[in-house]
Design a protein around this motif. Structure first.
Motif, PDB file in Angstrom:
ATOM      1  N   GLU A 126       1.037  -1.496  -0.588  1.00  0.00           N
ATOM      2  CA  GLU A 126      -0.135   0.099   0.284  1.00  0.00           C
ATOM      3  C   GLU A 126       0.492   1.376   0.162  1.00  0.00           C
ATOM      4  OE1 GLU A 126      -3.931   0.610   2.640  1.00  0.00           O
ATOM      5  OE2 GLU A 126      -2.036   1.630   3.486  1.00  0.00           O
ATOM      6  N   HIS A 162       1.097   4.385  -2.799  1.00  0.00           N
ATOM      7  CA  HIS A 162       0.968   5.478  -2.338  1.00  0.00           C
ATOM      8  C   HIS A 162       1.826   6.034  -3.198  1.00  0.00           C
ATOM      9  CE1 HIS A 162      -2.023   4.609   0.614  1.00  0.00           C
ATOM     10  NE2 HIS A 162      -2.525   4.943  -0.177  1.00  0.00           N
ATOM     11  N   PRO A 219      -4.126   6.639  -4.829  1.00  0.00           N
ATOM     12  CA  PRO A 219      -4.611   7.516  -4.217  1.00  0.00           C
ATOM     13  C   PRO A 219      -4.446   7.793  -3.116  1.00  0.00           C
ATOM     14  CG  PRO A 219      -6.231   6.855  -5.605  1.00  0.00           C
ATOM     15  CD  PRO A 219      -5.075   5.184  -5.571  1.00  0.00           C
ATOM     16  N   ALA A 220      -3.524   8.951  -2.626  1.00  0.00           N
ATOM     17  CA  ALA A 220      -3.320   8.815  -1.225  1.00  0.00           C
ATOM     18  C   ALA A 220      -4.107   7.703  -0.656  1.00  0.00           C
ATOM     19  CB  ALA A 220      -1.994  10.120  -0.453  1.00  0.00           C
ATOM     20  N   ALA A 221      -5.234   9.003  -0.714  1.00  0.00           N
ATOM     21  CA  ALA A 221      -6.602   9.065   0.534  1.00  0.00           C
ATOM     22  C   ALA A 221      -7.341   7.914   0.441  1.00  0.00           C
ATOM     23  CB  ALA A 221      -7.422  10.152  -0.104  1.00  0.00           C
ATOM     24  N   ARG A 222      -6.511   6.437  -0.408  1.00  0.00           N
ATOM     25  CA  ARG A 222      -7.424   5.361  -0.400  1.00  0.00           C
ATOM     26  C   ARG A 222      -6.368   3.697   0.359  1.00  0.00           C
ATOM     27  NH1 ARG A 222      -9.986   3.212  -6.143  1.00  0.00           N
ATOM     28  NH2 ARG A 222     -10.444   1.825  -4.270  1.00  0.00           N
ATOM     29  N   LYS A 223      -6.497   3.068   0.633  1.00  0.00           N
ATOM     30  CA  LYS A 223      -5.817   1.746   1.065  1.00  0.00           C
ATOM     31  C   LYS A 223      -6.471   0.634   0.326  1.00  0.00           C
ATOM     32  CE  LYS A 223      -7.018   2.675   5.856  1.00  0.00           C
ATOM     33  NZ  LYS A 223      -7.656   2.314   7.641  1.00  0.00           N
TER      34      LYS A 223
END
Length: 257
Positions: free
Chosen positions: A6, A10, A16-20
């Protein structure tokens, strides 16, 4: 490993940085169900099929050493060699047996080698005996002590110029060792002795693993009033026990090293 992947995604912008990198997403990429991956991560499914492990390792971009470690932990160690002299039952003789196995020829070599460091080890790099040149260089490394165990002593920190690099690799190699032998009583005793050292516990938590040492890795030592590199040759003896014979020599470091 999923969390590490992950972070990598990133950094590269693949995620996307907001997603895991969730279990659901990882499971979809590995073509298994999220519920099954949850059980795998929680160690609730017994021995996982090696094919599933291979797909997960690929998804998480595992290194070759990490893949071997995964196989060891999962019980698929057969394609990889074990420590020389340790049979299928993973038994090893008591240390006292190794001590009593020192031969007159071994003693003669230690006595006659006044400049070289001569030592003999049990398979786990546990010192059996050594000559005076060795003890003059490593005064507190005594019989019965593991080499990695000695590396966490105050003397080792003072002597080893590249302590962090060398000991870090030693801990990574120990993880590989424990992947194969960690369920045995003798390996657990070894690990417990190392776990007394806070720095070992911290390095262990880094989760690095390796099975081979870099060819260009040399010990750089501050001993005998000077700075030296130590070159070592190690080979398995023709002996009833799996004894490793080691012979080394100190070379002065140049002023610009």
């Amino acid at each position: 490993m999923r969390k590490r992947e992950e972070a990598r995604r990133h950094e590269t912008g693949d995620l996307p940085a907001a997603r895991k990198f969730s279990r659901e997403r990882a499971a979809a990429e590995a073509h298994i169900t999220a519920s099954y991956l949850t059980k795998v991560e929680r160690d609730e499914v017994g021995q996982v099929d090696v094919g599933i492990l291979r797909v997960l390792a690929t998804t998480y971009q595992a290194s070759d050493d990490e893949w071997r470690y995964i196989c060891d932990l999962a019980g698929y160690a057969s394609p990889y060699p074990s420590i020389t002299g340790i049979g299928p039952a993973l038994e090893i003789a008591r240390f006292e047996v190794f001590e009593s196995a020192v031969t007159p020829i071994m003693n003669t070599e230690m006595t006659e080698a006044t400049a070289d460091l001569v030592s003999f080890y049990a398979p786990q790099r546990r010192l059996i005996t050594a000559n005076r040149a060795y003890y003059d260089t490593f005064p507190t490394h005594r019989p019965g002590m593991y080499m990695l165990e000695w590396s966490f002593t105050d003397e080792a920190r003072e002597i080893m110029i590249n302590w962090i690099d060398q000991v870090g690799i030693g801990v990574a190699a120990h993880r590989g060792f424990m992947g194969r032998y960690g369920h045995t009583a003798w390996a657990q005793e070894y690990h417990e002795r190392l776990s007394r050292f806070p720095d070992f516990r911290q390095m262990w938590e880094a989760r690095a693993v390796t099975y081979t040492l870099p060819l260009d890795m040399q010990s750089r030592l501050r001993v005998r009033g000077g700075l030296y590199t130590l070159t070592m040759e190690n080979w398995q003896m023709q002996h009833d026990l799996p004894i490793v014979r080691s012979r080394g020599r100190l070379h002065p470091l140049s002023a610009d090293s």
